[in-house]
Design an enzyme around this catalytic site. Structure first.
Site, PDB file in Angstrom:
ATOM      1  N   LYS A  63      22.386  39.639  36.706  1.00 29.67           N
ATOM      2  CA  LYS A  63      22.594  40.851  37.508  1.00 29.67           C
ATOM      3  C   LYS A  63      21.631  41.984  37.101  1.00 29.67           C
ATOM      4  O   LYS A  63      21.000  41.919  36.042  1.00 29.67           O
ATOM      5  CB  LYS A  63      24.052  41.294  37.359  1.00 29.67           C
ATOM      6  CG  LYS A  63      25.050  40.295  37.952  1.00 29.67           C
ATOM      7  CD  LYS A  63      26.463  40.871  37.922  1.00 29.67           C
ATOM      8  CE  LYS A  63      27.456  39.938  38.581  1.00 29.67           C
ATOM      9  NZ  LYS A  63      28.802  40.547  38.658  1.00 29.67           N
ATOM     10  N   GLU A  98      27.013  29.584  48.107  1.00 28.44           N
ATOM     11  CA  GLU A  98      26.213  30.588  47.383  1.00 28.44           C
ATOM     12  C   GLU A  98      24.789  30.087  47.117  1.00 28.44           C
ATOM     13  O   GLU A  98      23.834  30.869  47.176  1.00 28.44           O
ATOM     14  CB  GLU A  98      26.915  30.968  46.082  1.00 28.44           C
ATOM     15  CG  GLU A  98      28.205  31.740  46.332  1.00 28.44           C
ATOM     16  CD  GLU A  98      28.834  32.301  45.085  1.00 28.44           C
ATOM     17  OE1 GLU A  98      29.763  33.112  45.218  1.00 28.44           O
ATOM     18  OE2 GLU A  98      28.412  31.945  43.961  1.00 28.44           O
ATOM     19  N   TYR A 144      28.715  39.069  48.903  1.00 29.58           N
ATOM     20  CA  TYR A 144      30.056  39.323  48.366  1.00 29.58           C
ATOM     21  C   TYR A 144      31.084  39.566  49.477  1.00 29.58           C
ATOM     22  O   TYR A 144      32.093  40.225  49.233  1.00 29.58           O
ATOM     23  CB  TYR A 144      30.026  40.518  47.414  1.00 29.58           C
ATOM     24  CG  TYR A 144      29.555  40.188  46.008  1.00 29.58           C
ATOM     25  CD1 TYR A 144      30.272  39.313  45.190  1.00 29.58           C
ATOM     26  CD2 TYR A 144      28.411  40.763  45.469  1.00 29.58           C
ATOM     27  CE1 TYR A 144      29.875  39.015  43.893  1.00 29.58           C
ATOM     28  CE2 TYR A 144      27.993  40.471  44.167  1.00 29.58           C
ATOM     29  CZ  TYR A 144      28.732  39.600  43.394  1.00 29.58           C
ATOM     30  OH  TYR A 144      28.338  39.304  42.101  1.00 29.58           O
ATOM     31  N   HIS A 182      26.724  36.466  37.150  1.00 27.02           N
ATOM     32  CA  HIS A 182      27.673  35.938  38.139  1.00 27.02           C
ATOM     33  C   HIS A 182      27.599  34.420  38.094  1.00 27.02           C
ATOM     34  O   HIS A 182      26.562  33.850  37.783  1.00 27.02           O
ATOM     35  CB  HIS A 182      27.286  36.426  39.541  1.00 27.02           C
ATOM     36  CG  HIS A 182      28.018  35.706  40.640  1.00 27.02           C
ATOM     37  ND1 HIS A 182      29.288  36.046  41.033  1.00 27.02           N
ATOM     38  CD2 HIS A 182      27.668  34.619  41.385  1.00 27.02           C
ATOM     39  CE1 HIS A 182      29.683  35.214  41.992  1.00 27.02           C
ATOM     40  NE2 HIS A 182      28.715  34.351  42.216  1.00 27.02           N
ATOM     41  N   ASN A 213      28.502  43.356  34.506  1.00 23.30           N
ATOM     42  CA  ASN A 213      28.944  42.318  33.569  1.00 23.30           C
ATOM     43  C   ASN A 213      27.885  41.222  33.382  1.00 23.30           C
ATOM     44  O   ASN A 213      28.212  40.095  33.029  1.00 23.30           O
ATOM     45  CB  ASN A 213      30.308  41.747  33.986  1.00 23.30           C
ATOM     46  CG  ASN A 213      30.283  41.075  35.351  1.00 23.30           C
ATOM     47  OD1 ASN A 213      29.272  41.116  36.048  1.00 23.30           O
ATOM     48  ND2 ASN A 213      31.377  40.451  35.726  1.00 23.30           N
TER      49      ASN A 213
HETATM   50  P1  CMP Z   1      31.446  38.510  39.903  1.00 26.59           P
HETATM   51  O1  CMP Z   1      31.817  37.266  39.185  1.00 26.59           O
HETATM   52  O2  CMP Z   1      30.020  38.696  40.257  1.00 26.59           O
HETATM   53  O3  CMP Z   1      32.313  38.638  41.243  1.00 26.59           O
HETATM   54  C1  CMP Z   1      32.651  39.879  41.820  1.00 26.59           C
HETATM   55  C2  CMP Z   1      32.313  41.031  40.925  1.00 26.59           C
HETATM   56  O4  CMP Z   1      32.967  42.242  41.218  1.00 26.59           O
HETATM   57  C3  CMP Z   1      32.737  40.715  39.512  1.00 26.59           C
HETATM   58  O5  CMP Z   1      31.877  39.740  38.968  1.00 26.59           O
HETATM   59  C4  CMP Z   1      32.680  42.092  38.854  1.00 26.59           C
HETATM   60  O6  CMP Z   1      31.413  42.382  38.318  1.00 26.59           O
HETATM   61  C5  CMP Z   1      32.906  43.040  40.029  1.00 26.59           C
HETATM   62  N1  CMP Z   1      34.115  43.842  39.920  1.00 26.59           N
HETATM   63  C6  CMP Z   1      34.145  45.170  39.903  1.00 26.59           C
HETATM   64  N2  CMP Z   1      35.405  45.611  39.817  1.00 26.59           N
HETATM   65  C7  CMP Z   1      36.206  44.527  39.761  1.00 26.59           C
HETATM   66  C8  CMP Z   1      37.612  44.342  39.667  1.00 26.59           C
HETATM   67  N3  CMP Z   1      38.463  45.372  39.608  1.00 26.59           N
HETATM   68  N4  CMP Z   1      38.082  43.083  39.626  1.00 26.59           N
HETATM   69  C9  CMP Z   1      37.231  42.018  39.700  1.00 26.59           C
HETATM   70  N5  CMP Z   1      35.882  42.141  39.802  1.00 26.59           N
HETATM   71  C10 CMP Z   1      35.370  43.394  39.833  1.00 26.59           C
END
Ligand code: CMP
Length: 138
Positions: free
Chosen positions: A9, A126, A49, A115, A112
């Site tokens: 990311k 995806e 998303y 993904h 984070n």
């Molecule tokens: P990812 O696995 O990329 O899938 C969706 C992303 O939304 C997740 O990682 C997080 O980085 C982001 N995200 C932000 N806020 C939340 C939340 N409250 N719960 C879950 N995912 C979140």
């Protein structure tokens, strides 16, 4: 054999962590069969998303995902989806186990670092979002 999609990311790419993360993925025994760096538009991030469109964090998440380049990786291996998810760790870096990518590189629930597809069916969708057939090597 199974394929899955990994994304490094914007926060991790901006901190020049892509090489380190790719090395960790390979060290875990997952093969890279597709690789590209690109910058998503806001609309493309919303498309990727779309499953989260109704979530309160959708607007912020898609702004963030369009905020800088990402590295998209097609990974292949036995049970690749689950193995890569285990390597990533919990979505929230604060809850991720030591030794996982999100524990090591994640900065927040949103930023984070990585993904990964959440299942084989999602992985197929995806992967097709980012790679055409010619871009996945045999
Ligand atoms: P990812 O696995 O990329 O899938 C969706 C992303 O939304 C997740 O990682 C997080 O980085 C982001 N995200 C932000 N806020 C939340 C939340 N409250 N719960 C879950 N995912 C979140």
């Amino acid at each position: 054999m199974q394929d899955t999609l990994a994304i490094i990311k914007p926060d991790a790419v901006a901190r020049d962590l892509a090489g380190e993360i790719l090395a960790a993925v390979q060290a875990a025994g997952l093969r890279i069969v597709g690789l590209k760096m690109l910058r998503l538009s806001k609309a493309q991030a919303q498309g990727f998303y779309a499953v989260h469109a109704e979530r309160p964090f959708f607007d912020s998440l898609t702004d963030y995902m369009a905020s800088g380049p990402v590295v998209c990786v097609a990974l292949r291996g036995e049970d690749a989806v689950a193995r890569y998810r285990a390597l990533m760790g919990a979505t929230n870096p604060e809850q991720a186990e030591p030794g996982t990518l999100r524990h090591k590189y994640g900065q927040s629930l949103e930023a984070n670092a990585v993904h990964g597809s959440d299942g084989p069916d999602t992985a197929a969708v995806e992967l097709a979002f980012f790679f055409n057939k010619l871009e996945i090597v045999e």
